[in-house]
Design an enzyme around this catalytic site. Structure first.
Site, PDB file in Angstrom:
ATOM      1  CG  HIS A  49      32.718  24.294  28.477  1.00  0.00           C
ATOM      2  ND1 HIS A  49      33.452  24.612  27.351  1.00  0.00           N
ATOM      3  CD2 HIS A  49      33.587  24.366  29.519  1.00  0.00           C
ATOM      4  CE1 HIS A  49      34.706  24.839  27.707  1.00  0.00           C
ATOM      5  NE2 HIS A  49      34.816  24.717  29.018  1.00  0.00           N
ATOM      6  CG  ASP A 101      38.611  29.203  30.363  1.00  0.00           C
ATOM      7  OD1 ASP A 101      37.576  28.668  30.803  1.00  0.00           O
ATOM      8  OD2 ASP A 101      39.562  28.549  29.900  1.00  0.00           O
ATOM      9  CG  HIS A 102      35.525  28.176  27.129  1.00  0.00           C
ATOM     10  ND1 HIS A 102      35.893  27.614  25.941  1.00  0.00           N
ATOM     11  CD2 HIS A 102      36.432  27.757  28.049  1.00  0.00           C
ATOM     12  CE1 HIS A 102      36.984  26.870  26.122  1.00  0.00           C
ATOM     13  NE2 HIS A 102      37.320  26.943  27.393  1.00  0.00           N
ATOM     14  CG  HIS A 136      35.966  20.255  30.361  1.00  0.00           C
ATOM     15  ND1 HIS A 136      37.142  20.295  31.071  1.00  0.00           N
ATOM     16  CD2 HIS A 136      35.625  21.553  30.131  1.00  0.00           C
ATOM     17  CE1 HIS A 136      37.503  21.556  31.256  1.00  0.00           C
ATOM     18  NE2 HIS A 136      36.596  22.338  30.694  1.00  0.00           N
ATOM     19  CG  HIS A 147      42.523  25.741  26.760  1.00  0.00           C
ATOM     20  ND1 HIS A 147      42.779  26.896  27.471  1.00  0.00           N
ATOM     21  CD2 HIS A 147      41.292  25.327  27.137  1.00  0.00           C
ATOM     22  CE1 HIS A 147      41.740  27.163  28.262  1.00  0.00           C
ATOM     23  NE2 HIS A 147      40.817  26.227  28.079  1.00  0.00           N
ATOM     24  CG  HIS A 184      34.718  25.781  32.621  1.00  0.00           C
ATOM     25  ND1 HIS A 184      35.424  24.679  32.220  1.00  0.00           N
ATOM     26  CD2 HIS A 184      34.052  25.421  33.743  1.00  0.00           C
ATOM     27  CE1 HIS A 184      35.197  23.681  33.076  1.00  0.00           C
ATOM     28  NE2 HIS A 184      34.357  24.111  34.004  1.00  0.00           N
ATOM     29  CG  ASP A 221      38.048  23.652  27.436  1.00  0.00           C
ATOM     30  OD1 ASP A 221      38.547  24.093  26.383  1.00  0.00           O
ATOM     31  OD2 ASP A 221      38.018  24.307  28.504  1.00  0.00           O
TER      32      ASP A 221
HETATM   33 ZN   LIG Z   1      36.551  24.460  30.328  1.00  0.00          ZN
END
Ligand SMILES: [Zn+2]
Length: 255
Positions: A56, A60-61, A114, A171, A58, A133
């Site tokens: 996805h 942080d990915h 998400h 995570h 985001h 996530d």
């Molecule tokens: Zn995420």
């Protein structure tokens, strides 16, 4: 030959994971939270990056994608529904598509909630799922772009995978997730066992992932919204599983 995996920490609490096909040498990073951490992991294993499989959009990915692609000229695969939010995408995929890493083959499962285009990569022959996530160990992602009902349906798709599927997620939230789950199912024996195991893993400096679908079915309250005892515990006996899930997710947001 069986797929190999290598799990490592990135950023604050993100998991990075490499998937390696020993037959062809192909190696995929599932998401790219941080280029330096992915490179260090590649170096530690002596593997060369050929693919990045994005779950996805985001940051942080995805923040590590451009740097890794510049260095390794790897292919970047991303969900079609949010590819415009992800840098340097070469190939977009949707529900039912297949993605290969060397000779390893994944089915793409759309798991929105998400984010609206979130996908899971399921390597059925290798019994591996990379759930980003969507599904966490004893938890699930926050419902940011979708609806709780959408998230519940995504979790049901993952719950239907073979029970011995090993699940990697985005995570390291397991201990906090367990604390929350115990507020709803304090008497769940599988959850109690998991609490003990995870505490020991963390105390020993180990990571708590991968988990399995069977372990999650038994102990993850977010996969158990259709269990009457869970509905009763949140005061929603007789309501739909989606309604129970919505309440459990709302309680976690405030926890
Ligand atoms: Zn995420």
């Amino acid at each position: 030959m069986a797929a190999e995996t290598h799990l490592f920490m990135c950023l604050k609490d993100n998991f990075g994971v490499l998937l390696h096909d020993p037959e062809t040498g192909a190696t995929a990073a599932i998401d790219a939270p941080e280029a330096a951490a992915v490179e260090a992991a590649l170096k530690a294993k002596g593997w060369k990056l050929t693919d990045i499989l994005v779950t996805h959009h985001h940051a942080d990915h995805t923040d590590g994608i451009v740097e890794l692609k510049n260095r390794y000229k790897c292919r970047v695969v991303a969900p079609k529904a949010e590819a415009q939010k992800i840098p340097a995408v070469d190939e977009t995929v949707k529900e039912g598509d297949k993605v290969t890493v060397g000779k390893l083959v994944a089915n793409v499962i759309e798991t929105p909630g998400h984010t609206s285009g979130h996908i899971t990569y399921w390597f059925h022959a290798d019994k591996l799922a990379f759930a980003g996530d969507t599904l966490f160990s004893i938890g699930c992602g926050r419902v940011i772009e979708g609806t709780p009902e959408m998230m519940w349906n995504s979790l049901l798709k993952l719950r239907d995978l073979p029970g011995d599927t090993r699940v990697y997620c985005g995570h390291e939230y397991t201990l906090a997730n367990i604390k929350f789950a115990q507020t709803i199912e304090p008497d769940n024996k599988a959850l109690q066992a998991r609490a003990k195991q995870a505490a020991e893993q963390v105390a020993a400096g180990k990571m708590t992932v991968p988990t399995t679908i069977d372990e999650e079915k038994a102990a993850n309250v977010f996969l158990r919204a259709d269990v009457p005892a869970v509905a009763a515990a949140v005061g929603l006996s007789g309501k739909t599983a989606a309604q129970v899930f919505t309440e459990v997710r709302a309680r976690k947001n405030k926890f």
